[in-house]
Design an enzyme around this catalytic site. Sequence first.
Site, short mmCIF file in Angstrom:
data_model
loop_
_atom_site.label_atom_id
_atom_site.label_comp_id
_atom_site.label_asym_id
_atom_site.label_seq_id
_atom_site.Cartn_x
_atom_site.Cartn_y
_atom_site.Cartn_z
N VAL A 31 0.80 -1.23 0.00
CA VAL A 31 0.00 0.00 0.00
C VAL A 31 0.83 1.28 0.00
O VAL A 31 0.28 2.36 -0.23
CB VAL A 31 -0.97 0.05 1.21
CG1 VAL A 31 -2.05 -1.00 1.08
CG2 VAL A 31 -0.21 -0.08 2.52
N TYR A 32 2.11 1.20 0.27
CA TYR A 32 2.91 2.42 0.32
C TYR A 32 2.90 3.10 -1.05
O TYR A 32 3.38 2.54 -2.04
CB TYR A 32 4.34 2.14 0.74
CG TYR A 32 4.50 1.68 2.18
CD1 TYR A 32 3.48 1.81 3.11
CD2 TYR A 32 5.70 1.13 2.62
CE1 TYR A 32 3.63 1.40 4.42
CE2 TYR A 32 5.87 0.72 3.93
CZ TYR A 32 4.83 0.85 4.84
OH TYR A 32 4.99 0.43 6.13
#
Length: 322
Positions: free
Chosen positions: A60-61
């Site tokens: 998700v970064y």
Amino acid sequence: MQYVKLGSTGLDVSRICLGCMSFGVPGRGTHEWTLDDEASRPLIRRALEAGITFFDTANVYSDGTSEEIVGRALAEFARRDEIVIATKVNGAMHDGPNARGLSRKAVMTEIDNSLRRLGTDYVDLYQIHRFDPATPVEETMEALHDVVKAGKARYIGASSMYAWEFSKAQYTALLHGWTRFVSMQNHYNLLYREEEREMLPLCADQGVGVLPWSPLARGRLTRAWDVTTERSRTDEFGRKLYQEGDRDIVDAVGRIAAERDVPRARIALAWLLRGSTVTAPVIGATRAGHVDDAVAALDVELTEKEVGELEQPYTPRAISGH
């Protein structure tokens, strides 16, 4: 650089882990302050030159672009068998159903997506980014076991959750002969020590490596309390984690740092590193000095008096970060 075993495994990791949430296309995902490809590469190279071999990111970064940037840089600057790459799964990667969580579908889909973005055949450590109460723990643990047996991950780890949840997952894996977690990446620093009550003793007893996230309290421990940065002004999550009463601890870090004539970050990290409980704090970096200070903290030995000054102002607080 110092190297230690990750928990009770035979895997050697550097005592400092470079967290890669800082790297990613700005504006993608939830962070505006991330560094793009060109700005990230010198920091990754600096970490490698300092002896850091352990790199932690997540799907998700920055909407997956962190994995892409890290994968490209490590492929150019290092040999794959000399580094340890960790990533995580759980957060939402699109708007539709099955976008997040730890279902078999999500785990199997996201490991392949992460490997593609990282440009590697396997990750060394595949971590669940939080506990998923909406999925049976048996489903998650079997899926993770199958990821390991397929050769797509060497080990599995977990992140912030209650100790009973972690115990339940470990027992479920043991009961079925599945792969167990070898690490816990939890919220732990001078401003948040609730993990000392249950999770840290559990990990010590079970031989689980501890990889604290936000070891510098999202920068709070690196500067005076009233000083703000671009990140702190836009970090909505970070504002929920700490409170005005933490000022006294930050002031204590500042006093000791001034007496020793070293940056505050070295004092805060030296406190985390002083015992055997913590394997490797996951430090973020947006400047070369952040990497240098983290490595230099390995050589700082705090006195009992200094440890007492740092710990005395702490007061119990509600669980946060889960």
